[in-house]
Design a protein around this motif. Structure first.
Motif, PDB file in Angstrom:
ATOM      1  N   ARG B 147       5.148 -37.210 -11.429  1.00  0.00           N
ATOM      2  CA  ARG B 147       5.187 -37.277  -9.966  1.00  0.00           C
ATOM      3  C   ARG B 147       5.249 -38.732  -9.488  1.00  0.00           C
ATOM      4  NH1 ARG B 147       4.192 -33.672  -6.022  1.00  0.00           N
ATOM      5  NH2 ARG B 147       5.844 -32.663  -7.180  1.00  0.00           N
ATOM      6  N   GLU B 148       4.453 -39.622 -10.165  1.00  0.00           N
ATOM      7  CA  GLU B 148       4.456 -41.041  -9.784  1.00  0.00           C
ATOM      8  C   GLU B 148       5.851 -41.644  -9.967  1.00  0.00           C
ATOM      9  OE1 GLU B 148      -0.214 -42.247 -10.711  1.00  0.00           O
ATOM     10  OE2 GLU B 148       1.302 -42.394 -12.281  1.00  0.00           O
ATOM     11  N   ARG B 149       6.522 -41.264 -11.064  1.00  0.00           N
ATOM     12  CA  ARG B 149       7.887 -41.777 -11.297  1.00  0.00           C
ATOM     13  C   ARG B 149       8.834 -41.320 -10.189  1.00  0.00           C
ATOM     14  NH1 ARG B 149       8.560 -40.878 -17.806  1.00  0.00           N
ATOM     15  NH2 ARG B 149       6.529 -41.819 -18.288  1.00  0.00           N
ATOM     16  N   ARG B 154      11.851 -42.871  -5.129  1.00  0.00           N
ATOM     17  CA  ARG B 154      12.125 -42.693  -3.694  1.00  0.00           C
ATOM     18  C   ARG B 154      11.734 -43.955  -2.923  1.00  0.00           C
ATOM     19  NH1 ARG B 154      13.007 -38.950  -6.624  1.00  0.00           N
ATOM     20  NH2 ARG B 154      13.445 -36.810  -6.004  1.00  0.00           N
ATOM     21  N   LEU B 155      10.612 -44.556  -3.302  1.00  0.00           N
ATOM     22  CA  LEU B 155      10.152 -45.770  -2.626  1.00  0.00           C
ATOM     23  C   LEU B 155      11.177 -46.899  -2.811  1.00  0.00           C
ATOM     24  CD1 LEU B 155       6.351 -45.829  -3.629  1.00  0.00           C
ATOM     25  CD2 LEU B 155       7.273 -45.555  -1.312  1.00  0.00           C
ATOM     26  N   ALA B 156      11.682 -46.999  -4.056  1.00  0.00           N
ATOM     27  CA  ALA B 156      12.646 -48.060  -4.339  1.00  0.00           C
ATOM     28  C   ALA B 156      13.914 -47.881  -3.522  1.00  0.00           C
ATOM     29  CB  ALA B 156      12.974 -48.070  -5.830  1.00  0.00           C
ATOM     30  N   ARG B 159      12.833 -44.942   1.055  1.00  0.00           N
ATOM     31  CA  ARG B 159      12.357 -43.789   1.823  1.00  0.00           C
ATOM     32  C   ARG B 159      10.976 -44.074   2.400  1.00  0.00           C
ATOM     33  NH1 ARG B 159      15.150 -39.442  -0.612  1.00  0.00           N
ATOM     34  NH2 ARG B 159      17.305 -40.174  -0.564  1.00  0.00           N
ATOM     35  N   LEU B 160      10.708 -43.458   3.557  1.00  0.00           N
ATOM     36  CA  LEU B 160       9.395 -43.615   4.194  1.00  0.00           C
ATOM     37  C   LEU B 160       8.400 -42.647   3.559  1.00  0.00           C
ATOM     38  CD1 LEU B 160      10.674 -43.661   7.899  1.00  0.00           C
ATOM     39  CD2 LEU B 160      10.047 -45.641   6.477  1.00  0.00           C
ATOM     40  N   ASN B 161       7.103 -43.012   3.668  1.00  0.00           N
ATOM     41  CA  ASN B 161       6.044 -42.143   3.121  1.00  0.00           C
ATOM     42  C   ASN B 161       6.188 -40.721   3.642  1.00  0.00           C
ATOM     43  OD1 ASN B 161       5.036 -44.333   1.831  1.00  0.00           O
ATOM     44  ND2 ASN B 161       3.351 -44.702   3.289  1.00  0.00           N
ATOM     45  N   LYS B 162       6.486 -40.636   4.965  1.00  0.00           N
ATOM     46  CA  LYS B 162       6.590 -39.347   5.645  1.00  0.00           C
ATOM     47  C   LYS B 162       7.700 -38.511   5.002  1.00  0.00           C
ATOM     48  CE  LYS B 162       7.778 -39.799   9.848  1.00  0.00           C
ATOM     49  NZ  LYS B 162       7.819 -40.192  11.284  1.00  0.00           N
ATOM     50  N   GLN B 163       8.855 -39.136   4.752  1.00  0.00           N
ATOM     51  CA  GLN B 163       9.999 -38.425   4.148  1.00  0.00           C
ATOM     52  C   GLN B 163       9.652 -37.930   2.745  1.00  0.00           C
ATOM     53  OE1 GLN B 163      12.657 -41.814   4.574  1.00  0.00           O
ATOM     54  NE2 GLN B 163      13.993 -40.579   5.932  1.00  0.00           N
ATOM     55  N   ILE B 164       8.947 -38.805   1.984  1.00  0.00           N
ATOM     56  CA  ILE B 164       8.605 -38.447   0.599  1.00  0.00           C
ATOM     57  C   ILE B 164       7.626 -37.268   0.615  1.00  0.00           C
ATOM     58  CG2 ILE B 164       7.531 -39.270  -1.538  1.00  0.00           C
ATOM     59  CD1 ILE B 164       8.529 -42.121  -0.695  1.00  0.00           C
ATOM     60  N   ALA B 165       6.640 -37.332   1.549  1.00  0.00           N
ATOM     61  CA  ALA B 165       5.637 -36.258   1.665  1.00  0.00           C
ATOM     62  C   ALA B 165       6.327 -34.935   1.955  1.00  0.00           C
ATOM     63  CB  ALA B 165       4.640 -36.596   2.775  1.00  0.00           C
ATOM     64  N   ILE B 170       3.747 -32.592   0.032  1.00  0.00           N
ATOM     65  CA  ILE B 170       2.395 -33.120  -0.113  1.00  0.00           C
ATOM     66  C   ILE B 170       2.061 -33.910   1.142  1.00  0.00           C
ATOM     67  CG2 ILE B 170       2.334 -33.178  -2.643  1.00  0.00           C
ATOM     68  CD1 ILE B 170       3.265 -36.072  -2.528  1.00  0.00           C
ATOM     69  N   SER B 171       0.763 -34.309   1.263  1.00  0.00           N
ATOM     70  CA  SER B 171       0.371 -35.032   2.473  1.00  0.00           C
ATOM     71  C   SER B 171       0.763 -36.503   2.342  1.00  0.00           C
ATOM     72  CB  SER B 171      -1.148 -34.932   2.683  1.00  0.00           C
ATOM     73  OG  SER B 171      -1.801 -35.700   1.695  1.00  0.00           O
ATOM     74  N   GLU B 172       0.852 -37.168   3.501  1.00  0.00           N
ATOM     75  CA  GLU B 172       1.191 -38.591   3.500  1.00  0.00           C
ATOM     76  C   GLU B 172       0.120 -39.407   2.788  1.00  0.00           C
ATOM     77  OE1 GLU B 172       2.987 -39.254   7.699  1.00  0.00           O
ATOM     78  OE2 GLU B 172       2.890 -41.230   6.732  1.00  0.00           O
ATOM     79  N   ALA B 173      -1.151 -38.956   2.918  1.00  0.00           N
ATOM     80  CA  ALA B 173      -2.267 -39.648   2.268  1.00  0.00           C
ATOM     81  C   ALA B 173      -2.085 -39.614   0.753  1.00  0.00           C
ATOM     82  CB  ALA B 173      -3.590 -38.992   2.652  1.00  0.00           C
ATOM     83  N   THR B 174      -1.586 -38.495   0.236  1.00  0.00           N
ATOM     84  CA  THR B 174      -1.362 -38.384  -1.213  1.00  0.00           C
ATOM     85  C   THR B 174      -0.253 -39.348  -1.654  1.00  0.00           C
ATOM     86  OG1 THR B 174      -1.862 -36.039  -0.918  1.00  0.00           O
ATOM     87  CG2 THR B 174      -0.996 -36.718  -3.074  1.00  0.00           C
ATOM     88  N   VAL B 175       0.811 -39.431  -0.832  1.00  0.00           N
ATOM     89  CA  VAL B 175       1.886 -40.372  -1.160  1.00  0.00           C
ATOM     90  C   VAL B 175       1.327 -41.792  -1.239  1.00  0.00           C
ATOM     91  CG1 VAL B 175       4.072 -41.377  -0.364  1.00  0.00           C
ATOM     92  CG2 VAL B 175       3.660 -38.929  -0.130  1.00  0.00           C
ATOM     93  N   LYS B 176       0.462 -42.138  -0.240  1.00  0.00           N
ATOM     94  CA  LYS B 176      -0.137 -43.487  -0.222  1.00  0.00           C
ATOM     95  C   LYS B 176      -0.978 -43.732  -1.470  1.00  0.00           C
ATOM     96  CE  LYS B 176      -0.246 -44.458   4.714  1.00  0.00           C
ATOM     97  NZ  LYS B 176      -1.073 -44.228   5.912  1.00  0.00           N
ATOM     98  N   ALA B 177      -1.713 -42.692  -1.920  1.00  0.00           N
ATOM     99  CA  ALA B 177      -2.546 -42.808  -3.127  1.00  0.00           C
ATOM    100  C   ALA B 177      -1.645 -43.036  -4.348  1.00  0.00           C
ATOM    101  CB  ALA B 177      -3.368 -41.537  -3.313  1.00  0.00           C
ATOM    102  N   HIS B 178      -0.545 -42.258  -4.435  1.00  0.00           N
ATOM    103  CA  HIS B 178       0.415 -42.449  -5.532  1.00  0.00           C
ATOM    104  C   HIS B 178       0.917 -43.878  -5.549  1.00  0.00           C
ATOM    105  CE1 HIS B 178       0.629 -38.493  -7.158  1.00  0.00           C
ATOM    106  NE2 HIS B 178       1.181 -37.899  -6.091  1.00  0.00           N
ATOM    107  N   ARG B 179       1.267 -44.341  -4.354  1.00  0.00           N
ATOM    108  CA  ARG B 179       1.846 -45.680  -4.232  1.00  0.00           C
ATOM    109  C   ARG B 179       0.870 -46.745  -4.757  1.00  0.00           C
ATOM    110  NH1 ARG B 179       4.681 -48.068   1.212  1.00  0.00           N
ATOM    111  NH2 ARG B 179       4.213 -50.263   0.835  1.00  0.00           N
TER     112      ARG B 179
END
Lengths: 370, 205
Positions: B147-149, B154-156, B159-165, B170-179
């Motif tokens: 999932r982190e990969r 997507r980050l590279a 894409r915005l956190n919101k789009q990835i979520a 998943i929630s935006e908070a989870t995306v931030k934690a992954h990041r």
């Protein structure tokens, strides 16, 4: 008459003559008059005119030869140059035979006289062409040799320059390293001596070229080594792997160092060229010198090249026979001449797998002296 | 690793030339090792330090150009300086096309050779550094979860956190934690650095 004179100047005429010694008279055919450019209406044929036309430098000798033939009642045959009444120089072949009476006296001499000017010119130009070919083939070999020698001299010189620069650097450094500089200079002396040795060998090769062959007792192995030293660059460039099998304590042969060098050099160059299209196949050149029980010493040059094909190995040694696009076809013929002049024999065989083997023998020094 | 002492490998079948080269290189305190043939060189296990090859073009057996091809075929891009006794232009072109650093004819100017060696060693140092960095990145990347990969790629791409979520449900908070985890595992100091890392990994994948 003017017409016939033009014809005769092109040569090719043969006239006849008869000389009657008792009567001091002569008969000339029309062609004889033409060859000597004499007008038949104004000339009384005589030996004096026949031989008087001969070029001054030879006249007395030819007259003497004829007189001797007459005294011994023998055939006469000579070639000489004449200068006709028109001043043109011609080459003449003249032959005559005596006709004897029952008592054994000479009743007459029947002779013929031919204008061989054209034939002589053809022979001369053939001879010139051949000597030109010999020269060209020498230039070819010299070309290969020059490149090889240039490399042999350049190599130690490059080392000399490199060591010289290193020595300067050792001396220039903040704490000069005299020990290192000294070592560099010693290497310079050693490598310069090596370059000088190469020059010496070349000089030896060149200075002997013009003189008559000199026979001296020789160690065949040292001849082989000298040639390899000269041809090292060539060998290296070809990528051939050299195997040397030089017998120890071989008895000396009697020969001319430079001529034998040329034979071995020629066989090695042939071997290298035969392997030039080997591609990925191994290029192996074996040079051996061994005692041959029957024939003295035997030198072998074996390659893994294209071989000698379906043709008979004997044919290879004929002049102007070549399988190479750059060759003149004299190398092996000259080699055979040299080897046979030394009382040896040279031959070629096909290898069972690939390539060809060239071998020659030389009699030992004490055998050939007897 | 890059601080390890570089070595110059000399392959020439002429002993005098080998010794002279070793002598010259020693004056600038370079480590030298000499070989009399390409075969002898191939049997040698090269140390893992910046290396530069000084090769004679014409040698019995394998020639200098053969050796260059042989090394290239095994993916070993060692910088090569060719020495030749003849100014053979055709050979020089072939060697340079195949990536040689320099083609010098004997006798050469000492400074030219030393400069070429310096360039060769520099080139090898850079190659080794790049290879080492990529290997380290690879190692870090291998520690990421699947999932982190996915999130990293997507980050590279910006894409915005919101789009990835939204994409992964998943929630935006989870995306931030992954990041945050990704930045830590990849030891990226800034987000920009992480993007660069992703690019380099993408190039070498």
């Amino acid at each position: 008459m003017a017409m016939t004179m033009t014809d005769s100047s092109n040569g090719g005429w043969t006239g006849t003559w008869v000389w009657y010694p008792a009567e001091h008279e002569m008969f000339w055919s029309r062609a004889t008059f033409r060859i000597l450019t004499r007008d038949p209406r104004k000339t009384t044929p005589s030996l004096r005119i026949l031989f008087g036309a001969i070029h001054r430098s030879e006249r007395r000798l030819i007259q003497l030869a004829f007189r001797n033939a007459v005294r011994k009642k023998q055939d006469f045959e000579q070639q000489y140059a004449i200068v006709g009444a028109d001043g043109v120089r011609r080459h003449i072949h003249c032959a005559a035979s005596p006709v004897l009476t029952d008592s054994g006296a000479v009743s007459e001499y029947v002779g013929c006289i031919s204008d061989v000017t054209a034939r002589r010119a053809a022979e001369e130009s053939a001879r010139r062409a051949q000597s030109e070919l010999v020269r060209v083939s020498r230039v070819f070999t010299m070309g290969a040799l020059t490149a090889s020698i240039a490399h042999e001299v350049n190599q130690p010189l490059a080392a000399v320059i490199t060591n010289g620069n290193a020595a300067l650097r050792w001396l220039r450094s903040t704490t000069p390293r005299l020990d290192k500089a000294r070592k560099s200079l010693a290497a310079i002396v050693r490598d310069a001596e090596r370059a000088s040795e190469v020059i010496g060998r070349v000089r030896g090769l060149a200075s002997n070229g013009g003189t008559l062959p000199e026979r001296e007792p020789l160690d065949v192995c040292s001849v082989v080594r000298e040639v390899i030293a000269l041809i090292r660059g060539e060998l290296r460039e070809s990528g051939a792997v050299l195997r040397l099998r030089l017998g120890e304590n071989l008895p000396p042969v009697l020969g001319d160092f430079v001529q034998l060098q040329q034979v071995i050099l020629n066989l090695i160059i042939n071997g290298i060229e035969a392997m030039s299209s080997n591609g990925d196949r191994a290029k192996e050149l074996t040079i051996a010198a061994q005692r041959d029980r029957e024939r003295g010493v035997c030198v072998t040059v074996r390659d893994s090249g294209i071989g000698i094909g379906a043709r008979s190995p004997e044919q290879l040694f004929e002049p102007f026979y070549t399988t190479k696009c750059a060759g003149i076809g004299l190398g092996l013929a000259l080699s055979r001449t040299i080897v046979e002049m030394h009382g040896g024999r040279i031959w070629a065989t096909k290898n069972p797998r690939r390539g060809a083997t060239f071998q020659f023998t030389l009699p030992l020094a004490r055998e050939s002296r007897s | 690793m890059t601080r390890m002492k570089p070595v110059v490998l000399v392959v020439d079948d002429d002993r005098a030339m080998r010794e002279a080269l070793a002598n010259l290189l020693e004056t600038i305190e370079l480590r030298v090792r000499c070989f009399a043939s390409a075969q002898e060189f191939l049997r040698f296990r090269r140390p893992d330090v910046p290396t530069c090859l000084v090769l004679d073009v014409r040698m019995a057996g394998l020639s200098g150009l053969d050796l260059q091809r042989e090394l290239a075929a095994h993916g070993e891009a060692v910088p090569i300086i060719f020495l030749t006794a003849y100014g053979d232009i055709h050979m020089a072109v072939e060697a340079m096309k195949a990536g040689a650093v320099e083609f010098l004819s004997k006798p050469f100017r000492d400074q030219e050779l030393l400069d070429a060696i310096r360039r060769g060693l520099e080139r090898d140092r850079e190659t080794r550094l790049r290879r080492a960095t990529t290997a380290a990145l690879r190692k870090s990347y291998d520690k990421l979860s699947i999932r982190e990969r996915e999130v990293m790629s997507r980050l590279a791409k910006g894409r915005l956190n919101k789009q990835i979520a939204a994409e992964f449900g998943i929630s935006e908070a989870t995306v931030k934690a992954h990041r945050r985890h990704i930045m830590e595992k990849m030891s990226a100091a800034t987000f920009a650095e992480l993007v660069l890392m992703a690019e380099r990994l993408h190039e070498t994948v």
